[in-house]
Design a protein around this motif. Structure first.
Motif: not given
Length: 464
Positions: A81-83, A89-94
């Motif tokens: 199970l991996g994300i 633009d400097g913002v973490p996204h999943c």
């Protein structure tokens, strides 16, 4: 990437209707590729892989019922199970996916980037490769942020664990049509929607709660903001030190008396095969049934399988209260039928209340009445979420976080302990500590104020 949650919901609705998904009930004896093993009655797959349904004999449980027998899912292999996380633009996204699972009440929910058993990602089924798997198997690029072998629902799985991973990458990642990038704020808002963020995503995200810590320190005001930000106080602010809690937990494991052994499914007392299912003779607990699924977007487009279907909705809850101004949650050292170490840290309440009402005669679990009878202004979170949709059919639980009054006793039964959020994030880094239900609640609590802001709500308006 989405400008707001309304844009996400439009995309998600499109993905739900883009494929002709179908799930129908079929008798167990009509499952293709599955058979009843001669002599034992166990349900097994012709490949010898995936999983099997066997019988389990439990004695000396230390629970309200000391001994019983039941069907159990045996799946010894570890899944992934991996994300995948990437900054824009400097913002973490999943990277999450709109994934169909045959047991989901609404079929499609948000799952991790990779959600696959070893049989699936080694392609025992002969289907398509699992997308993005290369980010989670060695040799991999990117930075591992979280990696732990974590348990699954131990009431229905025997010693089942999956590898929970969060990996950050700087590579270009092609975006497939059923996948989307979401910020932590956006995910937090979606966690408040019934039956949307699946169990596998919730357990992986429990490993990300500590990553949100700097943001919680900057939050101000409101019941929810205080409940989360205050929990990051130093070790000296906790009622018990982490060392004391680990000693309490180790002592509980050492004192556990539960014994269990596999047995032929056909010999399990109190359960009968009839009308194409395996059911409890008193209509309680759960039923083993068969389904036929069609999902054109999956690695295999058509398959059949057995599933476990609970007879009623569960309640999973944390009681929380301030101790010297610092919020703590009440956890229990719970005997788990199928857990590898027999004991794991669990929520304050974890049960199907229907099993504890007349005429069944089971006693009321501690603190269940306090949770169900809480005043609306004391409920920090209340959402109905699905359990694992790959093995469980329409399994749903009401997840609650309830703030107890300031005079609620600190003196609790010996198998319970008050723990801070900071301490929970320490325990979640290791397998066989927090059970999957506690990890879901840790995610919900850790994202609590983030979700209020992402949903455009005030911090004091998080209870529905």
């Amino acid at each position: 990437m989405f400008s707001d949650l309304a844009a996400f919901h439009g995309w998600f609705a499109d993905r739900c209707t883009a494929n002709a998904y179908r799930v129908r009930r079929v008798p167990l004896e009509d499952l293709e590729g599955w058979s009843t093993e001669a002599g034992s009655g166990d349900l097994v797959h012709g490949s010898g892989r995936f999983f099997s349904v066997r019988g389990l004999d439990v004695t000396h449980s230390g629970r309200e019922v000391d001994s019983w027998q039941q069907p159990i899912i045996v799946q010894p292999e570890h899944g992934i199970l991996g994300i995948l996380v990437k900054e824009f633009d400097g913002v973490p996204h999943c990277l999450l996916q709109a994934k169909m699972e045959p047991g989901n009440v609404n079929l499609v929910q948000l799952s991790p980037t990779v959600q696959a058993t070893k049989s699936n990602y080694t392609r025992v089924h002969g289907g398509r490769a699992v997308p993005y798997l290369e980010h989670f198997v060695a040799p991999r690029g990117g930075q591992v942020l979280f990696d732990a072998l974590q348990s699954e629902q131990a009431s229905w799985f025997l010693s089942k664990r999956n590898r929970n991973m969060i990996v950050r990458t700087e590579q270009d990642v092609p975006l497939l049509e059923d996948f989307c990038w979401l910020t932590f704020d956006q995910i937090a808002g979606l966690l408040r929607v019934d039956d949307l963020v699946n169990m596998d995503t919730r357990t992986v995200l429990s490993g990300a709660v500590a990553l949100l810590r700097p943001r919680h320190r900057a939050l101000g005001g409101g019941l929810a903001g205080e409940a989360v930000a205050g929990a990051w106080e130093t070790e000296e602010s906790a009622l018990h030190t982490t060392t004391e809690l680990l000693s309490w937990f180790t002592e509980a494991k050492g004192a556990a008396t539960l014994t269990r052994r596999l047995m032929p499914l056909s010999d399990v007392a109190g359960w009968s095969a009839r009308d194409g299912v395996i059911a409890h003779d008193e209509g309680r607990h759960f039923t083993v049934l068969g389904v036929a699924a069609e999902a054109p977007s999956r690695e295999v487009a058509r398959w059949t399988q057995p599933m476990f279907a609970p007879r009623s909705q569960g309640v999973i809850a944390f009681l929380t209260r301030r101790v010297a101004g610092v919020p703590h949650v009440l956890v229990q050292a719970r005997t788990e039928t199928g857990a590898l170490d027999r004991i794991e840290m669990a929520p304050t309440v974890q049960c199907q209340p229907a099993d504890h009402t007349p005429p069944h005669g089971l006693g009321r679990p501690p603190f269940l009445d306090e949770v169900l009878g809480a005043r609306p202004d004391r409920i920090l979170l209340d959402v109905v979420l699905s359990e694992e949709g790959g093995r469980f059919y329409h399994a749903r639980s009401r997840y609650l976080v309830v703030e107890a009054d300031d005079d609620f006793p600190l003196d609790v039964p010996p198998d319970f302990a008050w723990v801070t959020l900071r301490q929970l994030t320490h325990f979640v880094r290791f397998g066989s500590h927090l059970n999957v239900e506690a990890r879901s609640l840790l995610t919900l609590l850790g994202f609590l104020d983030e979700g209020a802001r992402a949903a455009g709500l005030s911090a004091g308006a998080v209870a529905r």
